[in-house]
Write a protein that holds these residues in place. Sequence first.
Motif, mmCIF file in Angstrom:
data_model
loop_
_atom_site.group_PDB
_atom_site.id
_atom_site.type_symbol
_atom_site.label_atom_id
_atom_site.label_comp_id
_atom_site.label_asym_id
_atom_site.label_seq_id
_atom_site.Cartn_x
_atom_site.Cartn_y
_atom_site.Cartn_z
ATOM 1 N N VAL A 179 0.884 -1.180 0.000
ATOM 2 C CA VAL A 179 0.000 0.000 0.000
ATOM 3 C C VAL A 179 0.918 1.226 0.000
ATOM 4 N N ARG A 227 -2.868 9.625 14.119
ATOM 5 C CA ARG A 227 -2.648 8.316 14.740
ATOM 6 C C ARG A 227 -2.210 8.472 16.184
ATOM 7 N N LEU A 245 5.423 2.745 14.314
ATOM 8 C CA LEU A 245 5.582 2.851 12.865
ATOM 9 C C LEU A 245 6.592 1.830 12.344
ATOM 10 N N LEU A 292 9.901 -7.762 13.307
ATOM 11 C CA LEU A 292 10.025 -7.044 14.590
ATOM 12 C C LEU A 292 11.285 -7.551 15.285
ATOM 13 N N THR A 318 8.866 3.481 17.861
ATOM 14 C CA THR A 318 8.393 2.181 18.351
ATOM 15 C C THR A 318 7.375 2.342 19.481
ATOM 16 N N LEU A 356 8.466 0.688 22.577
ATOM 17 C CA LEU A 356 8.709 -0.761 22.620
ATOM 18 C C LEU A 356 10.176 -1.058 22.303
ATOM 19 N N ARG A 376 11.212 -3.166 7.335
ATOM 20 C CA ARG A 376 10.849 -3.834 6.089
ATOM 21 C C ARG A 376 11.561 -3.177 4.919
ATOM 22 N N SER A 431 1.929 -5.509 4.594
ATOM 23 C CA SER A 431 2.926 -6.549 4.833
ATOM 24 C C SER A 431 2.516 -7.468 5.983
ATOM 25 N N PRO A 434 -0.963 -3.025 16.811
ATOM 26 C CA PRO A 434 -2.324 -2.520 16.848
ATOM 27 C C PRO A 434 -3.079 -2.577 15.523
ATOM 28 N N GLY A 435 -2.426 -3.002 14.430
ATOM 29 C CA GLY A 435 -3.179 -3.369 13.230
ATOM 30 C C GLY A 435 -4.181 -4.441 13.620
#
Length: 320
Positions: free
Chosen positions: A30, A52, A58, A94, A106, A109, A115, A175, A218-219
């Motif tokens: 996308v 967001r 991200l 990840l 992150t 995190l 990617r 992805s 969170p997707g």
Amino acid sequence: MTVAVVGQSVSTARQLLLQGKLVAIPTETVYGLAGNALEPDVVASIFEVKGRPRFDPLIVHVASWEKALTYIQDVPHTAEILARNFWPGPLTLLLPRRPVIPDLVTSGLDRVGLRCPDHPLTRELLEQLPFPLAAPSANPFGYVSPTTAEHVQLRLGRRIPYILDGGPCRVGIESTIVGWEGEQTVVYRLGGVSVEQLESVTGPVVVRTHSSSQPQAPGQLQSHYAPAKAFYLGNIESLLSRLKLRNPGILCFKEAPYPHSNCLVLSPSGDLHEAARNLFGMLRELDHRDVDGVVAEEVPNHGLGRAINDRLRRAAATRP
Ligand code: TXA
Ligand code: MG
């Protein structure tokens, strides 16, 4: 108010990004809303433009596995094997981040999502930049992801200076996101690399894409990919007779036995790759038509079909 320029100039995109601006970039999955991943102010502007919440991290886009290694540490062997097999391509890994990756990227995190996208314009761009690109999908938070430059223009065009137009996205869904819990390979988001493809390389994986109050990705949030119109998933015939919509939109997999003008077919030949490519564009198209609700059916639940069904269920999840 000015709107984004749409063009194919990698050097324009590069100049703007070097100045700390945001640019929409094409990928095979996308379009992304990209900015300098190493600059906290720029990263903050990505969250702002997309609307967001900052607890939703991200993905960082890199030119190669070698580049990725400068941002991560303690890399499991399987991660390298996956990158060697599927990069450039629709797979996000990840992995434990090095301090050079800002906390904001992150959401605090320990792992960063990395990617290497497979689109010639964006690969050229990444190769010419001295930093990696943080990029969420280039849609307002919670809405359907964009698969053409026009989709980006419609929703975010007034917020960014430039859209690098790479044509319609070849894969069409986001992805696959993979990480490790001990030795175990875990899939957190189904996407453009199928579970079968992953398992052919790594052996059995665990799929953990359920939404929870503390999502790893969170997707996974149920309300993601929400169209504006009421959206119902199930058997199309029974939904039509139960709901008695005045003017239904219909999204079917391969056959269109319905005498409705607002019936779209994901893939007339029943090809899951074609269905994935068409999915988000058709969800948008039906959203824009004069319909009072959309009914859809699941596709065969294997290969890319699992990721397609995941998106359809989330699109439907906001409705009773
Ligand atoms: O195909 C894609 O992945 C596209 C293109 C533009 O690369 N990007 C994309 O980004 O879909 P976005 O932000 O819309 O979705 C990324 C997902 C989010 O659900 C986010 O929570 C998760 O990845 N994610 C990113 N970094 C993470 C991290 N460090 N830990 C856990 N989840 C992460
Ligand atoms: Mg997204």
